[in-house]
Scaffold this active site. Structure first.
Site, PDB file in Angstrom:
ATOM      1  N   SER A 144       0.915  -1.294   0.117  1.00 41.62           N
ATOM      2  CA  SER A 144       0.002  -0.034   0.090  1.00 41.62           C
ATOM      3  C   SER A 144       0.692   1.251   0.119  1.00 41.62           C
ATOM      4  CB  SER A 144      -0.862   0.027   1.131  1.00 41.62           C
ATOM      5  OG  SER A 144      -1.660  -1.180   1.455  1.00 41.62           O
ATOM      6  N   HIS A 165      -1.243  -2.888  -7.644  1.00 44.54           N
ATOM      7  CA  HIS A 165      -1.676  -2.394  -6.416  1.00 44.54           C
ATOM      8  C   HIS A 165      -3.189  -2.568  -6.462  1.00 44.54           C
ATOM      9  CE1 HIS A 165      -2.761   0.566  -3.088  1.00 44.54           C
ATOM     10  NE2 HIS A 165      -2.581  -0.746  -2.477  1.00 44.54           N
ATOM     11  N   GLU A 177      -3.738  -0.539  -9.639  1.00 47.09           N
ATOM     12  CA  GLU A 177      -2.514   0.591  -9.988  1.00 47.09           C
ATOM     13  C   GLU A 177      -1.278  -0.494 -10.588  1.00 47.09           C
ATOM     14  OE1 GLU A 177      -3.628   4.366  -6.809  1.00 47.09           O
ATOM     15  OE2 GLU A 177      -2.377   2.873  -6.166  1.00 47.09           O
ATOM     16  N   ASN A 215      -3.930   5.824  -2.465  1.00 48.24           N
ATOM     17  CA  ASN A 215      -3.495   6.270  -0.798  1.00 48.24           C
ATOM     18  C   ASN A 215      -2.824   7.459  -0.569  1.00 48.24           C
ATOM     19  OD1 ASN A 215      -4.548   3.576  -0.263  1.00 48.24           O
ATOM     20  ND2 ASN A 215      -2.697   2.458  -0.357  1.00 48.24           N
TER      21      ASN A 215
HETATM   22  N1  CAA Z   1     -16.778 -10.503  -2.203  1.00 49.44           N
HETATM   23  C1  CAA Z   1     -17.509 -10.493  -3.163  1.00 49.44           C
HETATM   24  N2  CAA Z   1     -18.641  -9.571  -3.269  1.00 49.44           N
HETATM   25  C2  CAA Z   1     -18.414  -8.618  -2.395  1.00 49.44           C
HETATM   26  C3  CAA Z   1     -17.614  -8.772  -1.237  1.00 49.44           C
HETATM   27  C4  CAA Z   1     -16.744  -9.687  -1.244  1.00 49.44           C
HETATM   28  N3  CAA Z   1     -15.632  -9.313  -0.374  1.00 49.44           N
HETATM   29  N4  CAA Z   1     -18.034  -7.095  -0.704  1.00 49.44           N
HETATM   30  C5  CAA Z   1     -19.059  -6.930  -1.284  1.00 49.44           C
HETATM   31  N5  CAA Z   1     -19.507  -7.653  -2.182  1.00 49.44           N
HETATM   32  C6  CAA Z   1     -20.441  -7.310  -3.153  1.00 49.44           C
HETATM   33  C7  CAA Z   1     -21.967  -7.719  -2.586  1.00 49.44           C
HETATM   34  O1  CAA Z   1     -22.235  -8.872  -2.765  1.00 49.44           O
HETATM   35  C8  CAA Z   1     -22.911  -6.667  -2.960  1.00 49.44           C
HETATM   36  O2  CAA Z   1     -23.341  -7.182  -4.423  1.00 49.44           O
HETATM   37  P1  CAA Z   1     -24.698  -6.817  -5.005  1.00 49.44           P
HETATM   38  O3  CAA Z   1     -24.577  -5.582  -5.174  1.00 49.44           O
HETATM   39  O4  CAA Z   1     -24.881  -8.032  -6.030  1.00 49.44           O
HETATM   40  O5  CAA Z   1     -25.679  -7.142  -3.894  1.00 49.44           O
HETATM   41  C9  CAA Z   1     -22.035  -5.413  -3.269  1.00 49.44           C
HETATM   42  O6  CAA Z   1     -20.607  -5.927  -3.213  1.00 49.44           O
HETATM   43  C10 CAA Z   1     -22.272  -4.597  -2.425  1.00 49.44           C
HETATM   44  O7  CAA Z   1     -21.940  -4.923  -1.062  1.00 49.44           O
HETATM   45  P2  CAA Z   1     -23.076  -4.820   0.280  1.00 49.44           P
HETATM   46  O8  CAA Z   1     -24.341  -4.526  -0.316  1.00 49.44           O
HETATM   47  O9  CAA Z   1     -22.524  -5.628   1.090  1.00 49.44           O
HETATM   48  O10 CAA Z   1     -22.330  -3.300   0.881  1.00 49.44           O
HETATM   49  P3  CAA Z   1     -22.139  -2.233   0.262  1.00 49.44           P
HETATM   50  O11 CAA Z   1     -23.375  -1.703  -0.589  1.00 49.44           O
HETATM   51  O12 CAA Z   1     -21.721  -1.155   1.588  1.00 49.44           O
HETATM   52  O13 CAA Z   1     -20.834  -2.062  -0.376  1.00 49.44           O
HETATM   53  C11 CAA Z   1     -18.391  -2.092  -0.385  1.00 49.44           C
HETATM   54  C12 CAA Z   1     -19.693  -2.646   0.148  1.00 49.44           C
HETATM   55  C13 CAA Z   1     -18.288  -2.514  -2.027  1.00 49.44           C
HETATM   56  C14 CAA Z   1     -17.396  -2.679   0.385  1.00 49.44           C
HETATM   57  C15 CAA Z   1     -18.495  -0.300  -0.307  1.00 49.44           C
HETATM   58  O14 CAA Z   1     -18.997  -0.054   1.092  1.00 49.44           O
HETATM   59  C16 CAA Z   1     -17.379   0.309  -0.785  1.00 49.44           C
HETATM   60  O15 CAA Z   1     -17.036   0.474  -1.960  1.00 49.44           O
HETATM   61  N6  CAA Z   1     -16.623   0.860   0.182  1.00 49.44           N
HETATM   62  C17 CAA Z   1     -15.342   1.639   0.011  1.00 49.44           C
HETATM   63  C18 CAA Z   1     -14.354   0.575  -0.245  1.00 49.44           C
HETATM   64  C19 CAA Z   1     -12.912   1.354  -0.500  1.00 49.44           C
HETATM   65  O16 CAA Z   1     -12.906   2.674  -0.649  1.00 49.44           O
HETATM   66  N7  CAA Z   1     -11.965   0.559  -0.702  1.00 49.44           N
HETATM   67  C20 CAA Z   1     -10.641   0.996  -1.114  1.00 49.44           C
HETATM   68  C21 CAA Z   1      -9.937   0.868   0.497  1.00 49.44           C
HETATM   69  S1  CAA Z   1      -8.459   1.436   0.154  1.00 49.44           S
HETATM   70  C22 CAA Z   1      -7.536   0.199  -0.225  1.00 49.44           C
HETATM   71  O17 CAA Z   1      -7.737  -0.966  -0.666  1.00 49.44           O
HETATM   72  C23 CAA Z   1      -5.714   0.364  -0.737  1.00 49.44           C
HETATM   73  C24 CAA Z   1      -4.978   0.274   0.285  1.00 49.44           C
HETATM   74  O18 CAA Z   1      -3.785  -0.142  -0.099  1.00 49.44           O
HETATM   75  C25 CAA Z   1      -5.364   0.315   1.759  1.00 49.44           C
HETATM   76  P1  NAD Z   2      -3.548  -9.313   6.171  1.00 56.36           P
HETATM   77  O1  NAD Z   2      -2.937  -9.050   7.542  1.00 56.36           O
HETATM   78  O2  NAD Z   2      -4.915  -9.711   5.828  1.00 56.36           O
HETATM   79  O3  NAD Z   2      -2.796 -10.696   5.395  1.00 56.36           O
HETATM   80  C1  NAD Z   2      -1.343 -10.851   5.538  1.00 56.36           C
HETATM   81  C2  NAD Z   2      -1.078 -12.344   5.499  1.00 56.36           C
HETATM   82  O4  NAD Z   2       0.222 -12.467   4.816  1.00 56.36           O
HETATM   83  C3  NAD Z   2      -1.609 -13.009   6.704  1.00 56.36           C
HETATM   84  O5  NAD Z   2      -1.987 -14.052   6.298  1.00 56.36           O
HETATM   85  C4  NAD Z   2       0.075 -13.623   7.067  1.00 56.36           C
HETATM   86  O6  NAD Z   2      -0.273 -14.894   7.838  1.00 56.36           O
HETATM   87  C5  NAD Z   2       0.661 -13.848   5.672  1.00 56.36           C
HETATM   88  N1  NAD Z   2       2.271 -13.395   5.593  1.00 56.36           N
HETATM   89  C6  NAD Z   2       2.827 -12.692   6.426  1.00 56.36           C
HETATM   90  N2  NAD Z   2       4.231 -12.946   6.173  1.00 56.36           N
HETATM   91  C7  NAD Z   2       4.358 -13.936   5.447  1.00 56.36           C
HETATM   92  C8  NAD Z   2       5.310 -14.587   4.791  1.00 56.36           C
HETATM   93  N3  NAD Z   2       6.540 -14.267   5.057  1.00 56.36           N
HETATM   94  N4  NAD Z   2       4.918 -15.697   3.822  1.00 56.36           N
HETATM   95  C9  NAD Z   2       3.732 -15.941   3.552  1.00 56.36           C
HETATM   96  N5  NAD Z   2       2.776 -15.246   4.169  1.00 56.36           N
HETATM   97  C10 NAD Z   2       2.840 -14.341   5.067  1.00 56.36           C
HETATM   98  O7  NAD Z   2      -3.208  -8.123   5.306  1.00 56.36           O
HETATM   99  P2  NAD Z   2      -3.851  -7.358   3.961  1.00 56.36           P
HETATM  100  O8  NAD Z   2      -4.569  -6.426   4.516  1.00 56.36           O
HETATM  101  O9  NAD Z   2      -4.351  -8.643   3.025  1.00 56.36           O
HETATM  102  O10 NAD Z   2      -2.451  -6.705   3.554  1.00 56.36           O
HETATM  103  C11 NAD Z   2      -1.464  -7.413   2.681  1.00 56.36           C
HETATM  104  C12 NAD Z   2      -0.752  -6.466   1.896  1.00 56.36           C
HETATM  105  O11 NAD Z   2      -1.587  -5.734   1.030  1.00 56.36           O
HETATM  106  C13 NAD Z   2      -0.110  -5.402   2.481  1.00 56.36           C
HETATM  107  O12 NAD Z   2       1.251  -4.963   1.950  1.00 56.36           O
HETATM  108  C14 NAD Z   2      -1.115  -4.219   2.576  1.00 56.36           C
HETATM  109  O13 NAD Z   2      -0.327  -3.101   2.839  1.00 56.36           O
HETATM  110  C15 NAD Z   2      -1.583  -4.157   1.173  1.00 56.36           C
HETATM  111  N6  NAD Z   2      -2.874  -3.714   0.957  1.00 56.36           N
HETATM  112  C16 NAD Z   2      -4.006  -3.890   1.889  1.00 56.36           C
HETATM  113  C17 NAD Z   2      -5.168  -3.297   1.540  1.00 56.36           C
HETATM  114  C18 NAD Z   2      -6.096  -3.290   2.828  1.00 56.36           C
HETATM  115  O14 NAD Z   2      -7.294  -2.652   2.467  1.00 56.36           O
HETATM  116  N7  NAD Z   2      -6.133  -4.092   3.645  1.00 56.36           N
HETATM  117  C19 NAD Z   2      -5.364  -2.755   0.394  1.00 56.36           C
HETATM  118  C20 NAD Z   2      -4.509  -3.017  -0.635  1.00 56.36           C
HETATM  119  C21 NAD Z   2      -3.029  -3.305  -0.183  1.00 56.36           C
END
Ligand code: CAA
Ligand code: NAD
Length: 311
Positions: A144, A165, A177, A215
């Site tokens: 991330s 990503h 990405e 991010n």
């Molecule tokens: N697997 C499969 N399908 C899923 C699912 C999953 N894990 N989660 C949700 N869905 C599907 C549901 O089945 C549902 O499908 P239908 O429309 O056909 O019913 C649809 O997605 C919507 O889900 P829900 O009705 O349960 O809930 P919702 O409408 O509140 O949506 C959400 C859930 C899609 C997560 C929505 O809240 C959302 O878009 N949230 C924002 C998510 C976001 O910003 N993600 C980016 C995070 S940052 C990141 O990932 C990067 C990083 O590095 C940290």
């Molecule tokens: P998580 O904690 O849910 O899962 C990480 C997994 O990696 C665990 O099951 C752990 O047992 C395993 N693991 C750790 N060290 C290991 C190794 N040496 N060999 C094999 N498996 C190992 O974490 P996550 O949220 O899935 O995030 C994973 C990566 O994806 C991170 O780099 C995170 O920054 C990135 N990411 C996270 C998100 C998010 O929304 N959580 C979104 C995009 C990217």
């Protein structure tokens, strides 16, 4: 070579540089992101191996994939239960599980790493994999926030290394990405763009800068929301309601932080703060630190800023 020359060269030579299509994908880390990536790859006709540290974790990974697949299948086939079951079965049969990363990568086209957000741990992993994976295998990290070039440096295949990503939840979020580093070959870049499209995703190109595109905007936004609560300016609930109803976001910043994982969010902000201590957007948060110290890591642990019940 200037950026424009590089782009032109890419346009002219793309077909000549195209690698064989990716058929087998190794996903290392069967947590939140790894299972989503594995599922989508399997749904789109790829063979996938998910690697994690123990059989117990992998059993949980499999369960998550099954649950998510049944949601996707239900959406695709509605009341046609037979078709839905056959779709899920077929995708599941393309996924195998392993605790042995080194053995798995001896026969794989692409490694996507999705383990803990820690530079040293990722470097150690890739350095070992690099010694046994075939020459042509592409390595990608789903990090991330860590610089892709800092991870790639642990290998001898910087030309075949990228950031790939994905976004949470992977089966739903359309974006990927594709992060470039200076040593990356055009063939590697093109192969990952093609692979992302083959997953049904929309790829965007990013430079190797902190947080890439999404991010870099999203994490400071979530941190600023936490600071609002720390100052006592508003409650988490009201901020979430405000951003959903006033800005049209699907989740408020606290729901999103819980969904991403508070440990992941802390790893990101702490890492950026260490690198850029003068940037106020990257200030760590005592409230976030406290939640993580208490083991309240968000939805995956049943509690974060909000309670979710047992996981
Ligand atoms: N697997 C499969 N399908 C899923 C699912 C999953 N894990 N989660 C949700 N869905 C599907 C549901 O089945 C549902 O499908 P239908 O429309 O056909 O019913 C649809 O997605 C919507 O889900 P829900 O009705 O349960 O809930 P919702 O409408 O509140 O949506 C959400 C859930 C899609 C997560 C929505 O809240 C959302 O878009 N949230 C924002 C998510 C976001 O910003 N993600 C980016 C995070 S940052 C990141 O990932 C990067 C990083 O590095 C940290
Ligand atoms: P998580 O904690 O849910 O899962 C990480 C997994 O990696 C665990 O099951 C752990 O047992 C395993 N693991 C750790 N060290 C290991 C190794 N040496 N060999 C094999 N498996 C190992 O974490 P996550 O949220 O899935 O995030 C994973 C990566 O994806 C991170 O780099 C995170 O920054 C990135 N990411 C996270 C998100 C998010 O929304 N959580 C979104 C995009 C990217």
């Amino acid at each position: 070579m200037s950026f424009v020359t590089k782009v032109l060269r890419r346009g002219l030579t793309t077909s000549a540089l195209r690698m064989a299509a990716i058929k087998h994908v190794t996903v290392i880390g069967g947590g939140q992101m790894g299972v989503g990536i594995a599922q989508v790859a399997a749904q789109t006709g790829h063979q996938v191996t998910v690697v994690d540290q123990s059989e117990e974790i992998l059993a949980h990974s499999k369960l998550s994939i099954e649950r998510s697949l049944s949601r996707v299948a239900k959406k695709k086939f509605g009341e046609d239960l037979k078709a839905a079951e056959s779709y899920s079965k077929s995708a599941l049969s393309s996924i195998s599980l392993s605790t042995d990363a080194l053995a798995t990568v001896t026969k794989t086209d692409l490694v996507i790493e999705a383990i803990i957000e820690n530079l040293q741990v990722k470097q150690e992993l890739f350095s070992q994999l690099d010694k046994v994976a075939p020459q042509e295998t592409i390595f990608a990290s789903n990090t991330s926030s860590l610089p892709i070039s800092d991870i790639a440096i642990s290998t001898e295949r910087r030309d075949r290394f990228a950031g790939l990503h994905f976004f949470n939840p992977v089966p739903v979020m359309k974006l990927v990405e594709v992060v470039q580093i200076s040593e990356q070959s055009d063939a590697t870049f093109q192969s990952l763009m093609d692979f992302s499209k083959s997953l049904g995703k929309v790829p965007v190109v990013c430079k190797d800068t902190p947080g890439f595109i999404v991010n870099r905007l999203l994490v400071p936004y979530m941190m600023e929301a936490i600071r609002l609560v720390e100052r006592g300016d508003a409650s988490a609930r009201d901020i979430d309601t405000a951003m959903k109803l006033g800005a049209g976001y699907p989740m408020g910043p606290f729901e999103l932080a819980d969904y991403v994982g508070l440990d992941v969010t802390k790893f990101i902000i702490d890492g950026w703060h260490e690198k850029f201590p003068d940037n106020p957007l990257f200030e760590p948060s005592p409230l976030l630190d406290q939640k993580v110290a208490q083991g309240k890591l968000g939805t995956k642990k049943g509690e974060g800023f909000y309670p979710y019940g047992k996981k």
